[in-house]
Motif scaffolding. Structure first.
Motif, PDB file in Angstrom:
ATOM      1  N   LYS A 107       0.839  -1.191   0.000  1.00  0.00           N
ATOM      2  CA  LYS A 107       0.000   0.000   0.000  1.00  0.00           C
ATOM      3  C   LYS A 107       0.876   1.245   0.000  1.00  0.00           C
ATOM      4  O   LYS A 107       2.046   1.193   0.401  1.00  0.00           O
ATOM      5  N   VAL A 108       0.297   2.362  -0.402  1.00  0.00           N
ATOM      6  CA  VAL A 108       1.044   3.616  -0.404  1.00  0.00           C
ATOM      7  C   VAL A 108       1.610   3.909   0.984  1.00  0.00           C
ATOM      8  O   VAL A 108       2.738   4.386   1.125  1.00  0.00           O
ATOM      9  N   GLU A 109       0.826   3.574   2.004  1.00  0.00           N
ATOM     10  CA  GLU A 109       1.261   3.843   3.375  1.00  0.00           C
ATOM     11  C   GLU A 109       2.394   2.941   3.858  1.00  0.00           C
ATOM     12  O   GLU A 109       2.903   3.132   4.967  1.00  0.00           O
ATOM     13  N   ASP A 110       2.806   1.976   3.059  1.00  0.00           N
ATOM     14  CA  ASP A 110       3.979   1.164   3.386  1.00  0.00           C
ATOM     15  C   ASP A 110       5.274   1.864   2.972  1.00  0.00           C
ATOM     16  O   ASP A 110       6.362   1.377   3.280  1.00  0.00           O
ATOM     17  N   THR A 111       5.160   2.983   2.293  1.00  0.00           N
ATOM     18  CA  THR A 111       6.340   3.719   1.865  1.00  0.00           C
ATOM     19  C   THR A 111       7.144   4.192   3.067  1.00  0.00           C
ATOM     20  O   THR A 111       6.622   4.832   3.978  1.00  0.00           O
ATOM     21  N   ALA A 112       8.424   3.829   3.083  1.00  0.00           N
ATOM     22  CA  ALA A 112       9.291   4.158   4.217  1.00  0.00           C
ATOM     23  C   ALA A 112      10.702   3.665   3.917  1.00  0.00           C
ATOM     24  O   ALA A 112      10.920   2.929   2.953  1.00  0.00           O
ATOM     25  N   VAL A 113      11.624   4.059   4.782  1.00  0.00           N
ATOM     26  CA  VAL A 113      12.942   3.426   4.792  1.00  0.00           C
ATOM     27  C   VAL A 113      12.848   2.231   5.736  1.00  0.00           C
ATOM     28  O   VAL A 113      12.407   2.378   6.889  1.00  0.00           O
ATOM     29  N   TYR A 114      13.217   1.078   5.249  1.00  0.00           N
ATOM     30  CA  TYR A 114      13.152  -0.162   6.027  1.00  0.00           C
ATOM     31  C   TYR A 114      14.547  -0.495   6.551  1.00  0.00           C
ATOM     32  O   TYR A 114      15.520  -0.534   5.786  1.00  0.00           O
ATOM     33  N   TYR A 115      14.610  -0.748   7.854  1.00  0.00           N
ATOM     34  CA  TYR A 115      15.876  -1.032   8.522  1.00  0.00           C
ATOM     35  C   TYR A 115      15.891  -2.459   9.053  1.00  0.00           C
ATOM     36  O   TYR A 115      14.949  -2.887   9.733  1.00  0.00           O
ATOM     37  N   CYS A 116      16.975  -3.142   8.770  1.00  0.00           N
ATOM     38  CA  CYS A 116      17.190  -4.461   9.354  1.00  0.00           C
ATOM     39  C   CYS A 116      17.736  -4.282  10.775  1.00  0.00           C
ATOM     40  O   CYS A 116      18.525  -3.360  11.041  1.00  0.00           O
ATOM     41  N   ASN A 117      17.319  -5.158  11.663  1.00  0.00           N
ATOM     42  CA  ASN A 117      17.735  -5.107  13.064  1.00  0.00           C
ATOM     43  C   ASN A 117      18.111  -6.511  13.518  1.00  0.00           C
ATOM     44  O   ASN A 117      17.442  -7.488  13.159  1.00  0.00           O
ATOM     45  N   ALA A 118      19.166  -6.602  14.299  1.00  0.00           N
ATOM     46  CA  ALA A 118      19.574  -7.915  14.800  1.00  0.00           C
ATOM     47  C   ALA A 118      20.234  -7.781  16.164  1.00  0.00           C
ATOM     48  O   ALA A 118      20.709  -6.698  16.534  1.00  0.00           O
ATOM     49  N   ARG A 119      20.249  -8.884  16.874  1.00  0.00           N
ATOM     50  CA  ARG A 119      20.886  -8.937  18.190  1.00  0.00           C
ATOM     51  C   ARG A 119      21.897 -10.075  18.192  1.00  0.00           C
ATOM     52  O   ARG A 119      21.561 -11.218  18.508  1.00  0.00           O
ATOM     53  N   PRO A 120      23.141  -9.800  17.825  1.00  0.00           N
ATOM     54  CA  PRO A 120      24.150 -10.849  17.774  1.00  0.00           C
ATOM     55  C   PRO A 120      24.830 -11.080  19.127  1.00  0.00           C
ATOM     56  O   PRO A 120      24.854 -10.205  19.995  1.00  0.00           O
ATOM     57  N   ARG A 121      25.360 -12.292  19.254  1.00  0.00           N
ATOM     58  CA  ARG A 121      26.263 -12.639  20.350  1.00  0.00           C
ATOM     59  C   ARG A 121      27.582 -13.034  19.699  1.00  0.00           C
ATOM     60  O   ARG A 121      27.590 -13.812  18.747  1.00  0.00           O
ATOM     61  N   THR A 122      28.676 -12.513  20.203  1.00  0.00           N
ATOM     62  CA  THR A 122      29.962 -12.759  19.543  1.00  0.00           C
ATOM     63  C   THR A 122      30.696 -13.976  20.099  1.00  0.00           C
ATOM     64  O   THR A 122      31.620 -14.468  19.461  1.00  0.00           O
ATOM     65  N   MET A 123      30.306 -14.451  21.288  1.00  0.00           N
ATOM     66  CA  MET A 123      30.932 -15.658  21.859  1.00  0.00           C
ATOM     67  C   MET A 123      29.977 -16.277  22.872  1.00  0.00           C
ATOM     68  O   MET A 123      29.042 -15.620  23.345  1.00  0.00           O
ATOM     69  N   PRO A 124      30.191 -17.557  23.210  1.00  0.00           N
ATOM     70  CA  PRO A 124      29.311 -18.216  24.179  1.00  0.00           C
ATOM     71  C   PRO A 124      29.300 -17.464  25.504  1.00  0.00           C
ATOM     72  O   PRO A 124      30.347 -17.093  26.024  1.00  0.00           O
ATOM     73  N   GLY A 125      28.094 -17.246  26.030  1.00  0.00           N
ATOM     74  CA  GLY A 125      27.953 -16.583  27.308  1.00  0.00           C
ATOM     75  C   GLY A 125      27.968 -15.073  27.246  1.00  0.00           C
ATOM     76  O   GLY A 125      27.702 -14.413  28.256  1.00  0.00           O
ATOM     77  N   SER A 126      28.286 -14.511  26.105  1.00  0.00           N
ATOM     78  CA  SER A 126      28.315 -13.049  25.996  1.00  0.00           C
ATOM     79  C   SER A 126      26.896 -12.522  25.821  1.00  0.00           C
ATOM     80  O   SER A 126      26.036 -13.215  25.273  1.00  0.00           O
ATOM     81  N   PRO A 127      26.629 -11.322  26.296  1.00  0.00           N
ATOM     82  CA  PRO A 127      25.291 -10.761  26.101  1.00  0.00           C
ATOM     83  C   PRO A 127      25.096 -10.352  24.647  1.00  0.00           C
ATOM     84  O   PRO A 127      26.048 -10.069  23.923  1.00  0.00           O
ATOM     85  N   SER A 128      23.838 -10.340  24.237  1.00  0.00           N
ATOM     86  CA  SER A 128      23.554  -9.850  22.887  1.00  0.00           C
ATOM     87  C   SER A 128      23.511  -8.331  22.902  1.00  0.00           C
ATOM     88  O   SER A 128      23.345  -7.701  23.946  1.00  0.00           O
ATOM     89  N   TYR A 129      23.697  -7.742  21.757  1.00  0.00           N
ATOM     90  CA  TYR A 129      23.593  -6.288  21.621  1.00  0.00           C
ATOM     91  C   TYR A 129      22.868  -5.989  20.325  1.00  0.00           C
ATOM     92  O   TYR A 129      22.715  -6.862  19.469  1.00  0.00           O
ATOM     93  N   GLU A 130      22.418  -4.779  20.177  1.00  0.00           N
ATOM     94  CA  GLU A 130      21.567  -4.424  19.048  1.00  0.00           C
ATOM     95  C   GLU A 130      22.363  -3.718  17.963  1.00  0.00           C
ATOM     96  O   GLU A 130      23.146  -2.818  18.239  1.00  0.00           O
ATOM     97  N   ILE A 131      22.137  -4.149  16.724  1.00  0.00           N
ATOM     98  CA  ILE A 131      22.755  -3.461  15.592  1.00  0.00           C
ATOM     99  C   ILE A 131      21.699  -3.205  14.525  1.00  0.00           C
ATOM    100  O   ILE A 131      20.662  -3.874  14.472  1.00  0.00           O
ATOM    101  N   TRP A 132      21.977  -2.219  13.663  1.00  0.00           N
ATOM    102  CA  TRP A 132      21.072  -1.790  12.615  1.00  0.00           C
ATOM    103  C   TRP A 132      21.772  -1.792  11.261  1.00  0.00           C
ATOM    104  O   TRP A 132      22.972  -1.527  11.173  1.00  0.00           O
ATOM    105  N   GLY A 133      21.000  -2.052  10.230  1.00  0.00           N
ATOM    106  CA  GLY A 133      21.490  -1.864   8.879  1.00  0.00           C
ATOM    107  C   GLY A 133      21.384  -0.398   8.482  1.00  0.00           C
ATOM    108  O   GLY A 133      20.884   0.437   9.230  1.00  0.00           O
TER     109      GLY A 133
END
Length: 121
Positions: free
Chosen positions: A86-112
């Motif tokens: 729909k026209v109202e879907d017009t926007a900039v779309y951002y990817c978001n993820a929460r990676p963990r870099t090693m076992p036991g490490s907390p996740s953190y938020e990143i954006w495209g």
């Protein structure tokens, strides 16, 4: 460092379809939730759809039944299939993820960097 690269945006007519993709790369042990947000001009960024590490999904009410989010845990990618746009879907779309870099490490938020989706006749 983990980075996200999006692809698949563009111009489409109302009622059309687009598929967005986002690939995560870098030092990744595991990716928790991955998903998509969008921001239209003059509006706040809003959740579109997310998928957890276990495969559970959540959608904004405005896109339920039209959009579908999926992920590939081997390729560290997340996709957004958008139908009946729909026209109202017009926007900039951002990817978001929460990676963990090693076992036991907390996740953190990143954006495209964002990809433009324009729905117009």
């Amino acid at each position: 460092q983990v980075r996200l690269v999006e692809s698949g945006g563009g111009l489409v007519q109302p009622g059309g379809s687009l598929r967005l993709s986002c690939a995560a790369s870098g030092s990744i042990f595991r990716l928790d939730a991955m998903g998509w947000y969008r921001q239209a001009p003059g509006k706040q960024r809003e959740l579109v759809a997310i998928v957890t590490g276990g495969g559970n999904t959540n959608y904004a009410d405005s896109v339920k039944g039209r959009f579908s989010v999926s992920r590939d845990n081997v390729k560290n990618t997340v996709h957004l299939e958008m139908n009946s746009l729909k026209v109202e879907d017009t926007a900039v779309y951002y990817c978001n993820a929460r990676p963990r870099t090693m076992p036991g490490s907390p996740s953190y938020e990143i954006w495209g960097q964002g990809t433009q989706v324009t729905v117009s006749s």
